[in-house]
Design a protein around this motif. Structure first.
Motif, PDB file in Angstrom:
ATOM      1  N   THR A 266      21.593  34.042   5.257  1.00  0.00           N
ATOM      2  CA  THR A 266      21.685  34.919   6.425  1.00  0.00           C
ATOM      3  C   THR A 266      20.576  35.960   6.297  1.00  0.00           C
ATOM      4  O   THR A 266      20.475  36.651   5.272  1.00  0.00           O
TER       5      THR A 266
ATOM      6  N   PRO B 241      18.429  41.370  10.009  1.00  0.00           N
ATOM      7  CA  PRO B 241      18.007  41.461  11.419  1.00  0.00           C
ATOM      8  C   PRO B 241      17.017  42.597  11.651  1.00  0.00           C
ATOM      9  O   PRO B 241      16.929  43.555  10.885  1.00  0.00           O
TER      10      PRO B 241
ATOM     11  N   ASN C 201      11.990  35.859  11.034  1.00  0.00           N
ATOM     12  CA  ASN C 201      13.160  35.079  11.411  1.00  0.00           C
ATOM     13  C   ASN C 201      13.178  33.769  10.627  1.00  0.00           C
ATOM     14  O   ASN C 201      12.345  33.547   9.736  1.00  0.00           O
TER      15      ASN C 201
ATOM     16  N   LEU D 264      18.582  33.826  12.733  1.00  0.00           N
ATOM     17  CA  LEU D 264      18.782  34.559  11.488  1.00  0.00           C
ATOM     18  C   LEU D 264      19.565  33.760  10.446  1.00  0.00           C
ATOM     19  O   LEU D 264      20.168  34.332   9.535  1.00  0.00           O
TER      20      LEU D 264
END
Length: 558
Positions: free
Chosen positions: A114, A117, A128, A180
């Motif tokens: 993950t 952001p 990304n 993401l």
């Protein structure tokens, strides 16, 4: 030079801060600490305003970390680029960086990350999942021609092969699951995968900048080094942006949009002084705020002047390489004679900082896999002469390569170390032919590729806490550095990489260490202590045995 370390330690300035990384073996975790474990502020409470100047031993070989793995190149690129995974300074465990969390599949063949952001590269383009995969695919697809040109690539040492031998590679694919979320798939279990991702070579570059800088076309030259345009102006997500690289060194400036803590330094300068005495004098004159690779000759002078000295825990090995493609060195008795001729105690006492330990293998004592019973021949010049006679050695010349104008954590004074080893080898009857090569004139390429080097000085600085990081890059396959061919050792290293952490894996690496010591592709000499010197302006410096030193963590007096 004092024979005891006690006077030196007690003489160190009280303000010196000794920081070290715990070098216990890391384990692959199913999931990383939560995102809150990592910095989340967009800027520091007070904007950076200080200028900090650091003295380096040589110019970087290049600023593309995927293609340059020398200490001075990585010292700079660690400030500019970041990877998915960082290193916890206290435990040595993988910690969130550009990835905030990850999960490992039950079979160990894929990891899903993950991503953090809202991150942008220094050129404004977004970080990304696609950017991550662009980088992984680039590393995987490095051509053989590019790999021969580059001063140092890491991908093959970690993942075994590139795309031109995809069936043998540990890397399989990188898939963007969403903006993401990214999945990295492997062809086999690799226990040290997360730790390996902490290497500077796997920092994420801006795909836009890679394309604009034609990163895989080494069409420029800086001295003897072939570089791409990108390697002269790297673009990442780190706390510092690239500003300039000239004959004096490299200048970086703070990244005002950095997602984490920016620290106190607004302008960071790496200035090159290629001789230990000139680095020392620059510190004493106040022209620099600190420098790395303190030598024995500098140590006492620094203590007498009351300067701060920070010592790192030993996490490197210095060795004498032997190339078995040279006919005389194919004979094990000749290689054994070379080991027996070397007086490691004298070398360590004369040229290395106190508490440097003698090495009989390539894995440092603090790592699981270190073998207390690894065979060592010791120092016995008489026996060395006997073995040379038994081998029928007739005085064939041995070209001995050594670097000039270079200081490394594992090799502080290479010219002096060469002179002493050469003297010891000559004393038992070996015909040594010196081949000095300036570090900047392609020393690494000359001794790590096939060639006429019979002997050479080099070392390996560990980058993460796993025996595989020391053994696989050096001895997992035949290479141009040693011409070493032992399919059994190659297979054992391959198997050990996939074993889960535990007794079986530890025993496997212990067995490998013993087997390498017996076949003797190189002579490990020392596990050196390395040290930095700092001005009184510095309150603390984030010293790390694996050299993971980011200057946002430097604390300065106002």
């Amino acid at each position: 030079m004092p024979s005891s370390s006690i006077p030196r330690r007690t003489a160190l300035k009280t303000g010196a801060v000794f920081l070290g990384l715990s070098l216990t073996s890391c384990t692959s975790e199913a999931e990383a600490p939560p995102p809150s474990a990592a910095p989340s502020t967009t800027t520091a409470a007070v904007a950076p305003s200080e200028t900090f100047t650091f003295g380096t031993a040589s110019q970087p070989l290049g600023l593309d970390p995927a293609l340059a793995d020398d200490v001075e190149s990585q010292r700079v690129t660690r400030q500019i680029l970041e990877g998915l995974v960082g290193v916890d300074q206290t435990t040595g465990e993988p910690t969130p960086l550009l990835a905030t969390a990850w999960t490992e599949s039950p079979d160990g063949l894929s990891y899903t990350f993950t991503l953090r952001p809202g991150i942008r590269f220094h050129d404004g383009s977004p970080f990304n999942a696609d950017a991550v995969c662009t980088n992984f695919q680039r590393w995987f697809k490095f051509s053989e021609a590019l790999r021969k040109q580059a001063p140092g690539t890491t991908f093959k040492g970690v993942f075994k092969e590139h795309a031109d031998h995809a069936e043998l590679s540990v890397f399989k694919s990188c898939t963007a699951l969403s903006t993401l979320r990214v999945r990295i798939s492997l062809t086999e279990r690799f226990t040290g995968f997360l730790q390996a991702l902490t290497l500077p070579a796997f920092a994420i570059s801006s795909p836009k900048a890679l394309a604009a800088g034609k990163a895989d076309q080494l069409s420029l030259r800086r001295g003897s080094q072939a570089l791409s345009s990108y390697a002269t102006h790297p673009v990442g997500t780190g706390p510092f942006r690239f500003s300039a690289w000239d004959s004096a060194g490299v200048t970086l400036v703070t990244n005002k949009e950095y997602w984490g803590t920016r620290g106190q330094i607004a302008t960071l300068k790496f200035v090159t002084y290629d001789h230990p005495q000139t680095r020392l004098q620059a510190l004493l004159d106040g022209r620099i705020d600190g420098y790395d690779a303190v030598t024995v000759g500098n140590f006492d002078q620094l203590v007498k002047r009351g300067k701060q000295i920070i010592q790192r825990d030993p996490f490197s090995v210095m060795y004498l390489g032997m190339n078995q493609e040279i006919p005389v060195l194919k004979d094990l008795k000749v290689r054994q004679a070379i080991e027996l001729a070397i007086d490691k105690d004298t070398l360590i006492r004369r040229f290395f900082i106190d508490n440097t330990a003698q090495a009989s293998q390539f894995v440092p004592p603090k790592l699981s896999g270190f073998n207390n019973n690894a065979p060592a021949l010791g120092h016995d010049p008489g026996k060395a002469k006997e073995l040379l006679a038994e081998a029928g050695y007739k005085g064939q010349p041995l070209k001995f390569y050594y670097p000039m104008n270079a200081t490394r954590p594992y090799l502080p004074t290479p010219e002096k170390v060469y002179a002493e080893i050469s003297r010891q080898l000559t004393a038992v009857g070996l015909n040594i032919k010196p081949v000095p090569v300036d570090w900047a004139d392609g020393y690494l390429q000359k001794v790590q590729n096939p060639g006429d080097h019979a002997l050479h000085l080099l070392g390996w600085n560990g980058s993460y806490s796993d025996a595989d990081n020391f053994l696989a890059p050096l001895f997992a396959e035949k290479n141009g550095e040693f011409g070493y061919q032992d399919p059994q050792v190659f297979a054992k290293i391959d198997r050990a990489r996939g074993l889960p952490n535990g007794q079986e894996r530890t025993q496997q690496y212990q067995t490998i260490n013993a087997q390498i010591a017996e076949s003797l592709p190189a002579v490990p000499i020392a596990f050196p202590i390395s040290a930095l010197a700092l001005s009184d302006r510095v309150i603390s410096y984030p010293a790390s045995p694996v050299l993971n030193e980011v200057f946002t963590k430097v604390q300065l007096r106002s």
